[in-house]
Each structure stands twice: as structure tokens, then as C-alpha cells.
Design an enzyme around this catalytic site. Structure first.
Site, mmCIF file in Angstrom:
data_model
loop_
_atom_site.group_PDB
_atom_site.id
_atom_site.type_symbol
_atom_site.label_atom_id
_atom_site.label_comp_id
_atom_site.label_asym_id
_atom_site.label_seq_id
_atom_site.Cartn_x
_atom_site.Cartn_y
_atom_site.Cartn_z
ATOM 1 N N GLU A 226 6.217 -0.510 2.027
ATOM 2 C CA GLU A 226 5.789 -0.316 3.180
ATOM 3 C C GLU A 226 5.843 -0.945 3.817
ATOM 4 O O GLU A 226 5.796 -1.303 4.896
ATOM 5 C CB GLU A 226 4.541 0.020 2.408
ATOM 6 C CG GLU A 226 3.074 1.010 3.954
ATOM 7 C CD GLU A 226 1.871 1.023 2.981
ATOM 8 O OE1 GLU A 226 2.090 1.747 1.980
ATOM 9 O OE2 GLU A 226 1.265 1.479 3.229
ATOM 10 N N ARG A 304 -9.468 -0.029 -0.473
ATOM 11 C CA ARG A 304 -9.546 1.152 -2.173
ATOM 12 C C ARG A 304 -10.028 1.007 -2.793
ATOM 13 O O ARG A 304 -10.282 1.888 -4.112
ATOM 14 C CB ARG A 304 -7.574 2.022 -1.609
ATOM 15 C CG ARG A 304 -7.771 3.057 -2.287
ATOM 16 C CD ARG A 304 -5.850 3.552 -2.697
ATOM 17 N NE ARG A 304 -5.713 4.038 -1.139
ATOM 18 C CZ ARG A 304 -5.999 5.303 -1.393
ATOM 19 N NH1 ARG A 304 -6.351 6.239 -1.972
ATOM 20 N NH2 ARG A 304 -5.538 6.458 -0.382
ATOM 21 N N GLU A 707 0.819 8.760 -6.354
ATOM 22 C CA GLU A 707 0.767 7.600 -7.075
ATOM 23 C C GLU A 707 -0.603 8.309 -8.002
ATOM 24 O O GLU A 707 -0.525 7.014 -8.931
ATOM 25 C CB GLU A 707 -0.635 7.139 -6.072
ATOM 26 C CG GLU A 707 0.112 6.395 -5.002
ATOM 27 C CD GLU A 707 -0.878 6.004 -4.047
ATOM 28 O OE1 GLU A 707 -0.718 7.153 -3.195
ATOM 29 O OE2 GLU A 707 -0.710 4.664 -3.538
#
Ligand code: MTE
Ligand code: HPA
Ligand code: MOS
Length: 770
Positions: A226, A304, A707
């Protein structure tokens, strides 16, 4: 429909960066990297490498004409470092040579003199010294301080959570082809083509339009490409730009393991208070995130963690603190779950400690604190999903939890050396990039005159089945056959400014963008069709099996002749679609908002058998009830659940990243870093789906999936712990992951091992469970 590229994979025909036809005169790059974790560079001598036969050039930071630092969130990371090295494996110079072997040999001839500086690997130590990336964050709901004294029980504890290697099959790689007019085409194994494009452009001082990034597919990304694919792509591009020849840079497996960042290790504290019945009244957690040497995505990952810190539970009083702590290891980065799993592990540990202290089962505490629709998360969003409790109840009933518990208790009464344990693991994972602006996507759709369709989106196929799902969506939307549809490579000249393929949202975002593009073309075709048919209402036109229907009735028109007529009527058969998730946002000053479009929920039951003499264990079964929504392709989805589960189980058990005090990775190959194989996986994996249509705007009512299943794997830690306690009921086993067989053994025999250490004892006698 079968997975679209399965046959290519089986026949070895699937194209990756390496499989592009070899251009003439290709050169090969290799990277000279820091041998130590922290130090000042005194001298660097690249001459012995430059002088080698077959070496074309050697580049250092001085050769970078534009921006020397990069990074999505905070541009603090040197492409090539100059004064200081901050982790083992940090790139210092790039060699370009006629063959890969020569390039690698030349790298070994480069010499560097360093003055060593202190190496910090512990995030808590980094925090105390003020080595913090970004600003620490705190999420608050209610007021924990007022509640502690009203609690029946308050317990505290500490968790140590290990990192994780991505171990994508295809290591980091990029091939760069210089084109006319100072432009370059970059074939890169990246999840984030726009980041790769813009970083290269900024490095070279070129406009973005000079850099074309093209991606066919990845041999796995798992978050590891990413952010971090861009570094290697940039180094290859730097070399290619100078030498004006094609350059490929491929990391060997060993270099990839050493030089790339991994999942963030965390060191966390928790404090939890419950009433007499086990209702959680207050929860506090402090997360010290081991971010590694540069920012990378760490602050977003931390965010997160905070979002998922209370996992599936409603807790009226919460305070969650988190800090990204700078250490001297390779920058930690995205890995499936993106910080969420770490937050959940700490929550589950806190619940476990409460249950153990009260002498009740974990699920007794878990079940009465599960989120209901309308409950508020510490970050201000309301829980919208009603499926969480349903998955819990269905798991209990479908898999007969009562019987599982009974048979495990029975087994444990009749076995001394082996013990069984189980754990329930409910999950709740927010879908959307936490950075709201990233929740956008576009697609470009062409219908050719022969009725075939070409589709480009910003999404990357990395094994998760994106191309299959997008093809399914296109088939449904157009009403035409699979063979008519082609998903093109992901290319920055066709799709601009795409977000990374990440956050499990790739199908949601790109699928919706594609549907908007297809919708435009269909609108034009419908208008033409009613005209051709002498009818009045274009809304009554539908297409099924390539037949044009009016009010559900067959007409004389087919897909093929309608498209042909459209072209002759000079109707535009191409469209660009743009989608931005509506209704989401977050206020950082208040730490409140509505960051997620929706949540994914499910519940797993994990069962294990532990050999208490050896510390080894077998995962007997994992039984899952997962809220899938309307599946676009159930086989692909089952693959994602099993794969995610494997990765979660491995993270919690055998994937043991070890660094020595000098910051050198000891688990630096696949003999010392073990991942789950088919034998390690449970014999029994049961998956039951809830299949209600997603009420949010997603393609055909589907739900994101990539995920969340990883987090079912967290249950294995608590199942093993339960088996350990059945053998040895002592308090004080740690919440330290991974719970390797070695660690299990050391924990089970902690007192005995201490005795051996203190008194030089040479034989042991085992005591039955107290
Ligand atoms: N599955 C495979 N086979 N390979 C991968 O690299 N990456 C995971 C998950 N499943 C991955 C995978 C991660 S980290 C994410 S964010 C999602 O897939 C990304 O794809 P999606 O958004 O289409 O779910
Ligand atoms: N998930 C995954 N990747 C990301 C995110 C996220 O929430 N934000 C930025 N990159
Ligand atoms: Mo996934 S960690 O969001 O690439």
C-alpha cells in the site's frame, strides 16, 4: 462464475511484472542498505562498485533532483538516506548493472563507515524519550474516572502484541521503461499506483502526467504494497531516468524480509471495570504503537486501533489513548486489519482477565456487552448493524456451544497431559478508509461496436478476487455474457488519482464507480431503444441474456444490434464514473464523527487441544457465522475468509518476529519465521453466512470482506490460554502474542523454570492441576 484468473494461475500464464516481454538492453538495480539500526554516516565509498565491469552507475541521495523525502501522510522518509541511518536495511545507494548478479555483487563492494547511535526498539522507551510521530490521540466517551469506584470489580493488565510479516508470494518489484519526451512507464507491484506515480514525479521534479504506472495484478499485497511498494519503484525510476534504459528492481526474499516494514507491534495497558453482573461500566486502554523509523501509514493505523478498541462491545465510559512511537526498525506499515486487530486483542484480553478473576466464562462477559443497533461507539458513530447479535446467537445455536463446552469439560476431566480450550471471537470492523477523502474511486467503461466491453478502474487485483467481482457486477449491470467483458490493467493514464486498493473497500468503491459509468451508457442505449421500437418509456427497457426487453417482454433488438445502431446514430459508447461514499466524515478536533459507511460483523468459535508436556497445540476447529450480505461470488468470499483466518491464526500463534538488541531481524528467513501451512490449519472450518442485502450503497447489496476474517483468528489465543489454565490454574499468564509453543511451555512451567534457573535443578516432576 469461476474465479476469472484461476486458469491463468494454474497454467502459469498469469502476468506479473516479471512476465512483461523483456525489453532490449534491460538493466538491473540492486540496493545498498544500512547494516546497522542507528548511526551517523561518516563516509560512504561507492567507487569500488562503480569500477566493476558491468556496472553502469551508482546513485545516492545527491543524485535526486527533486524531493528527497516521501510519505503519504507525513513526508519524512528519505528515498535514499544521507547523514543518518535509522534501521537495518534502510536504502543508502542504488547500483545499476547489466545483470542482476553483477548488481548484487557490486552492492557488496560498497563500504560505509558509521558512528553508532543508541538503538531504541521498545515503543514505551521511545514514548518516554519523546520520539513520537504525529500527535497522540485520545478517544473519550462518558467519564471513566467517575466510574471506577462504582464498579464491583476493576482489573488492570498489559499486552505485548507482536508484528507480522506480509509474506506476499511476489516480493517487491518494479520495471521502469523510459519513453520519449522524458516520460516513463512504470510496471510496479503496487497497491497504490497514484502514490507511486506522484512520488516518482516529485522525486524527479516532473509533472505527474510524465509518469504512467501500470499494474496487471499482484502476487499478494496484504497491505505491504500500500505504501512501501513506492520506495522500490522510485529507486528503479531514479536509475532508469538517469541511464535512459529500462531498469528492473526486484527484492530477493531475504532482502524483502529484512528491508520492508511489517505489521505494527503494540505495547498496551488496559483497565476495565464491571458491575456485579459482569456489565462493563468503564474501559481504559493506552496503546504504544511501534511505528518503526518513519511515519509511513502509522498514524492512520493508530487511528484504526482507536476506532476498534472496544471491538464488539458497548461500553458507556471509555478512554482510549494511542501514540505512534518512533523506533529503529523498518517502518511498520499496513497489514490486513490496519491496527484494528491490535485494538481488539487488548479488549479481548481485558474481558478475559475479568472473566478469570470472577471465575466465569469469557462469553458470559462478552455476550451481555455486545453492541446493539443504536449504541454509540467511542468515536461518536451509532452502531447500525443488527447482525452482530444474530451472528453470536447463530454461532451458539448452529454449532451447539453448550455441547462444545460440555465435551471440552469432560475431556479435560479425563486427560492430564492434554487439555482442550475454546473461545468465542465476535468481530465488528468499520468499512471505509478512516481518512475520509480516500473514499473515492473512478472507472472508465468503453463499449466497442462489436458489443464487447473494456473496463478500467483504480482497483488492484492482488488475489482477493477483485477482477472476478467487478466482472460479475458488469455482467449483471449490462445483462450480457462474461466473454464480452474485459477488465483492463490498472493504469494512471486511464484512471487518475486513485486511492490505494485497501481498507477492504476496493469492490465497494470501484464497483460503484463502474456502475455509475455503466449507468450512463445504458441510459443512452435505453433512449435509443425506445426510439427504435417506437415505444415511449426508456425506464421499461432492460437487458437480459443479451436480449433487449420492453416491460419484461422480448423485443426485436439484441445487445449486439443495439450497440451497432448506437454507433451509427453517433451515440457515445464510453463513460467515466466517479463515486464518493456519501454520509461519512470525522471531526479530528472533537475525535467524533461518522467515519464508516457500515460495519462488518461476525462471530467465531475456536477450539484447540494443547499438549501440556510439549507446549504444542492443534487447532481443532473454527466455526464461523459471518454477515456476508449478498455475495458477488461465494467461492471467492470463502477463499477470503479462510485466507484471512489463516493469517489471523498465524499472527496469534507461530509467526514470531524476533529482533536482537541491535535491531537486526533474527527471524529473517522462512526457517525461522513460520507461517501457517495446510497442516497447521484446523481440519474443520465451518462457515455459515447471513445473507441480508446490505442496506448501504454497495454493488448489488454486497458487503466488504477482505480484512475482517483475519480477526476471527484472535480467538485462538484465548482458546489456548483456556487450555493452559485447565492444566495449570495459576494466575498471571501474560497477554503476550504470539503464543508460540515455546511461550506456552515457558508459561506453564514458569515456577519450575525459575527453580531450575535459581537452584541448578536437573530434573522436574509435574504437578497435577491445582
Ligand atoms: N487476499 C489476497 N489473496 N491477497 C491480498 O493481498 N489483501 C487483503 C485482503 N485480502 C489480500 C487479500 C487486504 S490487506 C485488503 S485491504 C483487501 O484484501 C483488499 O482488497 P479488497 O478491498 O478488494 O477487499
Ligand atoms: N485502511 C487501510 N488503508 C488505509 C486506511 C484505512 O483505513 N487509511 C489509509 N490507508
Ligand atoms: Mo489492506 S491492510 O487495507 O491493504
Amino acid at each position: 462464475m469461476k474465479r476469472i484468473d484461476a486458469a491463468y494461475h494454474v497454467r502459469g500464464e498469469a502476468e506479473y511484472v516479471d512476465d512483461m516481454p523483456l525489453p532490449g538492453e534491460m538493466l538491473y538495480a540492486a540496493v545498498f542498505a544500512s547494516p546497522i539500526a542507528h548511526g551517523k554516516i561518516l563516509t560512504l565509498d561507492t567507487n569500488p562498485a562503480s569500477a566493476m565491469e558491468g556496472v553502469v552507475a551508482v546513485f545516492t541521495a545527491d543524485d535526486i533532483p527533486g524531493q528527497k523525502l516521501w510519505g503519504t501522510i507525513i513526508a519524512d522518509s528519505p528515498l535514499l538516506t544521507t547523514d543518518e541511518v535509522c534501521y537495518v536495511g534502510q536504502p543508502v545507494a542504488v547500483v545499476v548493472a547489466k545483470t542482476q548478479a553483477i548488481a548484487q555483487k557490486a552492492v557488496k563492494k560498497i563500504t560505509i563507515k558509521l558512528a553508532e547511535l543508541p538503538v531504541i526498539l521498545d515503543p514505551r522507551e521511545a514514548f518516554i524519550r519523546g520520539h513520537i510521530i504525529g500527535t497522540p490521540r485520545t478517544f473519550v466517551l462518558g467519564n471513566v474516572d467517575h466510574i471506577w469506584k462504582k464498579c464491583h470489580l476493576v482489573v488492570e493488565g498489559t499486552c505485548e502484541i507482536g508484528g507480522q510479516e506480509h509474506l506476499y508470494l511476489e516480493t517487491q518489484r518494479t520495471r521502469v521503461i523510459p519513453l520519449e519526451g522524458n516520460a516513463m512507464r512504470v510496471y510496479s507491484a503496487t497497491q497504490n499506483p497514484y502514490l507511486t506515480q506522484s512520488t516518482i514525479a516529485q522525486m524527479l521534479g516532473l509533472p505527474c502526467h510524465q509518469i504512467e504506472v501500470d499494474v496487471k495484478r499482484l502476487g499478494g499485497g496484504f497491505g505491504g504494497k500500500e505504501e512501501q511498494a513506492t520506495l522500490w519503484a522510485s529507486l528503479a525510476a531514479l536509475a532508469a531516468w538517469y541511464v535512459q534504459k529500462p531498469v528492473e528492481l526486484v527484492l530477493s526474499r531475504l532482502d524483502d524480509l529484512k528491508m520492508t516494514g511489517k505489521r505494527h507491534p503494540y505495547s498496551s495497558d488496559f483497565k476495565i471495570g464491571v458491575n456485579k453482573q459482569g456489565k462493563i461500566l468503564a474501559y481504559e486502554a493506552k496503546h504504544y504503537q511501534n511505528a518503526g523509523a518513519y511515519a509511513d501509514l502509522s498514524t492512520a493505523v493508530l487511528e484504526r486501533t482507536l476506532f476498534h478498541s472496544t471491538n464488539t462491545y458497548f461500553i458507556p465510559n471509555v478512554r482510549i489513548f494511542g501514540a505512534s512511537c518512533r523506533t529503529n526498525q523498518a517502518p511498520s506499515t499496513a497489514l490486513r486489519g490496519f491496527g484494528g486487530p491490535q485494538g481488539m486483542f487488548v479488549m479481548e484480553s481485558a474481558i478475559t482477565k475479568v472473566a478469570e478473576t470472577l471465575g466465569v466464562s469469557r462469553e458470559e462477559i462478552q455476550s451481555q456487552n455486545l453492541l446493539k443497533p443504536g449504541d454509540i461507539f467511542p468515536y461518536g458513530q451509532e452502531m447500525e448493524a443488527s447482525s452482530l447479535r444474530q451472528t453470536w446467537l447463530e454461532a451458539e445455536q448452529t454449532y451447539n456451544l453448550a455441547e462444545i463446552k460440555q465435551s471440552i469439560a469432560h475431556y479435560n476431566r479425563h486427560h492430564f497431559e492434554t487439555k482442550k480450550g475454546y473461545a468465542l471471537m465476535p468481530i465488528c470492523f468499520g468499512i471505509s478508509f478512516t481518512a475520509t477523502f480516500l473514499n473515492q474511486a473512478s472507472a472508465l467503461v468503453h463499449v466497442y461496436i462489436d458489443g464487447s466491453v473494456s473496463i478500467s478502474t483504480g482497483g488492484i487485483e492482488m488475489g482477493q478476487g477483485l477482477t472476478t467481482k467487478l466482472t460479475e457486477i458488469a455482467i449483471k449491470a449490462f445483462g450480457i455474457g462474461e466473454e464480452r467483458i474485459k477488465l483492463e490493467t490498472t493504469n494512471t493514464t486511464r484512471i487518475a488519482n486513485m486511492s490505494a486498493s485497501a481498507a477492504s473497500a476496493t469492490t465497494d468503491l470501484n464497483g460503484n464507480a463502474m456502475l455509475l459509468a455503466i449507468g450512463q451508457i445504458l441510459d443512452r442505449l435505453r433512449t435509443l431503444a425506445v426510439k427504435e421500437l417506437g415505444m415511449s418509456n426508456p425506464q421499461k427497457i432492460t437487458i437480459a441474456n443479451e436480449q433487449i426487453l420492453y416491460a419484461g417482454e422480448k423485443t426485436k433488438l439484441t445487445w449486439a444490434n443495439l450497440v451497432e445502431k448506437a454507433h451509427l446514430s453517433r451515440i457515445n459508447l464510453s463513460a467515466h464514473g466517479f463515486y464518493a461514499t456519501p454520509g461519512i466524515g470525522f471531526n479530528h478536533a472533537q475525535e467524533k464523527g461518522h467515519p464508516f459507511a457500515y460495519h462488518i460483523c461476525g462471530t467465531a468459535i475456536v477450539e484447540v487441544t494443547l499438549d501440556c508436556l510439549r507446549g504444542i497445540y492443534v487447532i481443532d476447529a473454527v466455526k464461523i457465522v459471518h454477515d456476508l450480505g449478498r455475495s458477488l461470488n461465494e467461492l471467492v468470499d470463502i477463499g477470503q475468509i479462510e485466507g484471512g483466518l489463516a493469517q489471523g491464526l498465524g499472527w496469534m500463534t507461530i509467526e514470531d518476529l524476533r529482533l536482537n538488541a541491535k535491531g537486526e531481524l533474527l527471524s529473517n528467513n522462512l526457517a525461522t519465521y513460520k507461517i501457517p501451512d495446510i497442516y497447521f490449519m484446523p481440519d474443520q472450518i465451518d462457515i455459515k453466512f447471513l445473507t441480508e442485502e446490505n442496506p448501504m450503497i454497495t454493488p448489488y447489496g454486497s458487503k466488504a470482506l477482505g480484512e475482517p476474517p483475519l480477526m476471527y483468528g484472535i480467538g485462538v489465543f484465548f482458546a489456548i490460554r483456556q487450555a493452559m489454565r485447565a492444566f495449570n490454574s495459576q494466575d498471571g499468564f501474560g497477554f503476550i502474542s504470539p503464543l508460540t509453543p515455546e511461550r506456552v511451555l515457558c508459561e506453564l512451567y514458569r515456577d519450575e523454570l525459575q527453580e531450575i534457573a535459581e537452584n541448578n535443578v536437573t530434573s522436574l516432576s509435574l504437578q497435577p492441576s491445582k
